[in-house]
Motif scaffolding. Sequence first.
Motif, short mmCIF file in Angstrom:
data_model
loop_
_atom_site.label_atom_id
_atom_site.label_comp_id
_atom_site.label_asym_id
_atom_site.label_seq_id
_atom_site.Cartn_x
_atom_site.Cartn_y
_atom_site.Cartn_z
N ASP A 171 0.80 -1.22 0.00
CA ASP A 171 0.00 0.00 0.00
C ASP A 171 0.83 1.28 0.00
N ASN A 172 2.06 1.20 -0.54
CA ASN A 172 2.85 2.40 -0.71
C ASN A 172 2.09 3.37 -1.61
N SER A 216 2.70 4.87 -4.20
CA SER A 216 2.87 4.73 -5.65
C SER A 216 2.99 3.27 -6.08
N SER A 217 2.38 2.36 -5.33
CA SER A 217 2.52 0.92 -5.59
C SER A 217 1.87 0.47 -6.89
N ASN A 258 -2.04 3.99 -4.09
CA ASN A 258 -1.84 3.00 -3.03
C ASN A 258 -2.91 1.92 -3.04
N HIS A 268 8.22 -1.21 -7.82
CA HIS A 268 7.45 -1.89 -6.77
C HIS A 268 7.16 -3.35 -7.12
#
Length: 199
Positions: free
Chosen positions: A86-87, A89-90, A110, A171
Amino acid sequence: MALTKVQADGVNLGDNFAFTGTVTGTSGLVKLATTTVSTAVSEVEFTNTVVNSTYDNYYLTYTITPSDDNVILRMRFLDTSNAQIDNASSYSGGSINEGGTASTNTNGANEMQIQGSVGSAAGESASGQLWFGPVNEGTNFPCQLNGFNNSINTSGNHAGRVHFFSLSKGHFQSVGGIKIHFTSGNIESGKFTLYGVVK
């Protein structure tokens, strides 16, 4: 062990059969798990107990009704330790609605937004099907999620989307599951069935 030959008309394929040992030479989908929601829950997850190295790609069907009105159906992958990916910019990707225009379009989010404005009144709900994978490629290739969703929105009108997402550059990682939830409130009811795609 002696070999027994069975004539083509000697087996009724409408009957039920129980196999022991290992059955080989088959292809297609293998049903792995079904989750039925009859009491409200905040989310539904399929974790690394079913999403793992056994299969590279998975097929998911679902019906879903939110507890709150006018919410967005969204999904996130889980890593191989079952933590949400859930970054900020994932994920990259988007969706196209039934009118042929873009509903979402992102190169850094995210979450994966599957459907917006899902209603919670009687007769307002959503259903869909999607494919995701490859889950075991690590940093080599992006795990992707593609599918179709149809719902009834808060105005009682049909809303459909074709969606296509993947992990963003930087990612890429192996995936160990998927999380399904709304932006707010709970999943009031639904049924979710996950299949593995035979390699």
